[in-house]
Design a protein around this motif. Structure first.
Motif: not given
Length: 446
Positions: A50-54
């Motif tokens: 789960l990548d945190c984009i911003h």
């Protein structure tokens, strides 16, 4: 796909940032979460990570955060200024514009053509390219939760909102042509949830009782399907969401069960070809229903859930969505316990969905499911070949525009913000990632 926000802020481990709200973007590729410290955007295109984009910290206590598809445009509303909507280009860290309204903002919906702001007794429709206020719907029925749905298909931009505060009447409005299309008498009790399918041709609804979910054709308003979530107790439906191909509909509530319904018409010829005992009983019930009271007859025609999920929680608000991730159908559940749960869905046989991943939204360490189901290559190949749910929409990109338009507002409660740079909102997906795709703009006072 769009889902309604959860505004509980539970206590517990892993929720130190105080989860306030959550929403999926229009095509369920991103999850937006509002917290006490700001907001976060996550990519949900993979199961294992789960990548945190911003992470935005422009304003605290964010209770509304909506992202436009996979673009850099994000709309934020804070509890500190609940009447003000801020529109950001998050990759540049710049505010595009802001608007203030006559009362607290309860919800915001957007597609590539329109941005809709819902207050308790009014609805504001903006042209998203320049933020011009196109229409103000005043004196709408009292809508304390800001319930509304906007079709993500910008070629029709249908808007649905309650047509009554006492019964489950739906007003379907054409936000492109700015005219009312139809009124749908959906339920006896006030509405609790609304959602369109991706093409804007179907509209699902649930009432405050939460026992029956109905699907209507748009714009005709004809009832197509009726599903029974349960009979034993009334529940609060927190979200409804169609799959990309509109073959499935999921519903979550304040209970521990998420239901997935399959939208399929039962062919009379199938019953004739298979003269089984169940088919015979079914015919008898159909014949008898014509002589029974309407409530009993309706109950006999209602379909039950095709698949279910049993959550390890009760009473917590959550939102659900159906998505195709890594070519397989999944159910996503974002809960106010601060976690995102990912389940496998069997598009052929349904049944109990299998939890394959649990992500903590506010913890860098991911919690792997101990008994993760191993997907055999032959099983994966079979699922890919057998289900249409995996088909996703891929639209061609078009060259970006380089003009800058001034924000504008008519009278009606909204005040002009700053300049709003025009970008590509045409057929292709909106991509505001590069400098060339989003021209510079200057700050300007109201």
């Amino acid at each position: 796909m769009e889902s309604q926000e959860s505004q509980d802020a539970p206590d517990g481990p892993g929720v130190d940032r105080a989860f306030i709200c959550a929403s999926f973007n229009q095509d369920t590729t991103s999850l937006s979460v509002g917290t006490k410290t700001g907001y976060q955007l996550f990519s949900v295109t993979a199961v294992d990570k789960l990548d945190c984009i911003h992470e935005g910290v422009e304003c605290p206590d964010v209770y509304i955060v909506e992202r436009l598809f996979s673009s850099s445009l994000v709309v934020v509303v804070s509890l500190s200024m609940p009447r003000r909507m801020n529109v950001y280009h998050f990759k540049k860290g710049t505010e595009i514009c802001n608007y203030s309204y006559s009362n607290n903002i309860l919800s915001v919906r957007l597609n590539r053509q329109r941005l809709v702001v819902c207050l308790e007794e009014s609805v504001y429709i903006h042209n998203i390219k320049d933020m011009k206020l196109l229409k103000t719907l005043l004196n709408t029925p009292i809508n304390p939760t800001g319930l509304c749905a906007l079709s993500v298909n910008h070629s029709n931009s249908y808007l649905a909102y309650p047509g009554s505060a006492t019964i489950g009447e739906i007003t379907v409005y054409d936000a492109n042509n700015l005219s009312t299309l139809t009124l749908i008498q959906a339920h006896d009790s006030p509405l609790a949830a609304l959602t369109f399918n991706a093409s804007g041709t179907k509209l699902a609804s649930a009432s405050e009782k939460g026992t029956v979910i109905r699907v209507f054709s748009v714009p005709e308003g004809q009832r197509l399907f009726e599903f029974r979530r349960g009979m034993k107790r009334y529940v609060s439906i927190s979200s409804l969401s169609f799959s990309a191909d509109a073959q499935f509909l999921c519903a979550s509530s304040n209970t521990e069960t998420v239901h997935i319904f399959k939208l399929e018409q039962h062919s009379p010829s199938q019953d004739e070809e298979s003269p089984t005992w169940s088919a015979y009983v079914g015919k008898m019930f159909t014949a008898a229903s014509t002589y029974l009271p309407t409530q009993v007859s309706d109950m006999m025609h209602q379909d039950r859930a095709f698949a279910t999920v049993r959550l390890n929680m009760f009473g917590l608000k959550n939102i659900c969505a159906l998505a195709t991730i890594q070519k397989l159908p999944r159910l996503l559940v974002a809960s106010s316990d601060g976690c995102l749960y990912i389940y496998n869905v069997d598009p052929q046989d349904g049944g109990e969905c299998v939890l394959v991943q649990k992500h903590r939204l506010f913890d860098t360490s991911e919690e792997q499911v101990e008994q993760k189901e191993e997907e055999k290559p032959e099983d994966v190949a079979q699922q890919q070949a057998s289900q249409s749910y995996a088909a996703t929409v891929a639209l061609p990109s078009t060259p970006p525009s380089s003009t800058t338009l001034m924000g504008y507002s008519e009278d009606g409660g909204a005040q002009k913000g700053e300049v709003f740079p025009e970008h590509e909102f045409a057929e292709g997906p909106v991509c505001l990632d590069d400098e060339n795709e989003f021209p510079p703009f200057g700050n300007q006072s109201n």
